[in-house]
Design an enzyme around this catalytic site. Structure first.
Site, PDB file in Angstrom:
ATOM      1  CB  CYS A   1      18.054  63.261  17.140  1.00  0.00           C
ATOM      2  SG  CYS A   1      19.752  63.009  17.759  1.00  0.00           S
TER       3      CYS A   1
ATOM      4  CD  GLU B   1      14.611  57.806  14.181  1.00  0.00           C
ATOM      5  OE1 GLU B   1      15.651  58.423  13.877  1.00  0.00           O
ATOM      6  OE2 GLU B   1      14.124  57.835  15.331  1.00  0.00           O
TER       7      GLU B   1
ATOM      8  CG  HIS C   1      18.120  58.232  16.576  1.00  0.00           C
ATOM      9  ND1 HIS C   1      17.652  59.104  15.621  1.00  0.00           N
ATOM     10  CD2 HIS C   1      19.250  58.805  17.080  1.00  0.00           C
ATOM     11  CE1 HIS C   1      18.468  60.150  15.523  1.00  0.00           C
ATOM     12  NE2 HIS C   1      19.436  59.990  16.402  1.00  0.00           N
TER      13      HIS C   1
END
Length: 308
Positions: A142, A236, A234
């Site tokens: 990011c 994750e 994202h």
């Protein structure tokens, strides 16, 4: 093989309860192998949540991983206990002479600032340059990825009129890439940002785009010359991370004057009372597992040979 973590780190018990193989110092010392040394430069305010998310992904491989937590030297965390930072984190200036097989640089909630206005920008650019001699492969996430691609290639970030927030479909632009081994032709990825980097400007820098969305733009970019990957979204994230952000924004911590929109394509039937399904977990494990595998296949056994 398990991931090596301090047994007192919160992620140790969280991941063990999830079935992820973890081990402490004593068990690791009994294994006569060189673990992959992976560092996490954690710029996120919720340090422990971020530790759990990345440790979960990089620990789900057959290789032994030694995870090191790193912070900016002078920047003080305001949302994580000082005792936690003191026990588990090392400032960058203390690890400058170390070598790592891999480094993850997280995002940071400072998108509204110009890169040069970030208080720790000078040290962060020092980190970027240091990766070229002390890290075999770097993964910028990011804002961290945007900052790194800007530093090395001058690609600008652009402010958006509204927050990109939700789960968006992305296309696999490079199925032959070893980083996308096992990926579907398209996939869902969580997005949460106020800025973007644009496809023509990334392509003008000569960088291959691996994942792309017609709605939210480039998502995964490879930088072979700097042994780096940049992901602007994202994978994750936990199942409930977007929900937590939505509730936080509704509670009044949003950007001043901004309308709070529900995350797109996230809640079933756009009903915030319903539990959102996780539709990206398998691709998250694939991507980070492929990254770890590529590191293992190519990193020198003697870490001091990195970058030579």
């Amino acid at each position: 093989m398990p991931i090596k973590l301090p047994e007192s780190l919160p992620a140790f018990s969280v991941l063990r309860n999830e079935g992820v193989m973890v081990m402490g110092e004593d068990m690791a010392a009994r294994q006569d192998i060189r673990p992959l040394r992976i560092a996490l430069l954690n710029l996120m305010p919720k340090k422990i949540q971020t530790e759990n998310q990345f440790a979960r992904l990089i620990g789900a491989t057959p290789l032994q991983i030694e995870l090191s937590l790193v912070r900016m030297s002078e920047h003080q965390a305001r949302n994580t206990a000082a005792e936690h930072m003191e026990e588990f984190y090392r400032p960058f200036q203390d690890v400058k002479d170390d070598y790592f097989d891999g480094l993850v640089i997280t995002g940071a909630p400072i998108e509204h600032l110009a890169f040069q206005d970030v208080t720790y920008w000078d040290e962060l650019t020092e980190v970027f340059d240091w990766t070229q001699t002390h890290v075999h492969s770097t993964f910028g996430v990011c804002w961290g990825g945007m900052a790194m691609i800007n530093h090395f290639h001058g690609v600008p970030k652009h402010m958006l009129g509204a927050k990109l927030f939700g789960c968006y479909r992305h296309m696999n632009f490079a199925p032959q890439s070893p980083y996308l081994r096992g990926f579907s032709d398209d996939m869902i990825m969580p997005v949460s940002r106020w800025t973007e980097m644009r496809k023509p400007e990334i392509e003008a820098a000569g960088l291959p785009i691996l994942l792309h969305s017609d709605e939210v733009g480039p998502a995964l970019v490879e930088d072979p010359a700097h042994r780096a990957l940049y992901i602007f979204n994202h994978l994750e994230y936990d199942s409930g991370t977007l929900n937590d952000e939505y509730r936080r924004d509704l509670a009044g911590n949003q950007v001043e004057g901004a309308e709070i929109a529900m995350p797109v394509n996230y809640f079933p039937g756009d009903d915030p009372a319903r539990v959102p399904p996780n539709r990206w977990r398998s691709h998250a494990h694939l991507l980070y597992g492929n990254w770890i595998n590529e590191i293992y296949q190519s990193t020198p056994y003697d870490l001091t040979q990195i970058g030579r």
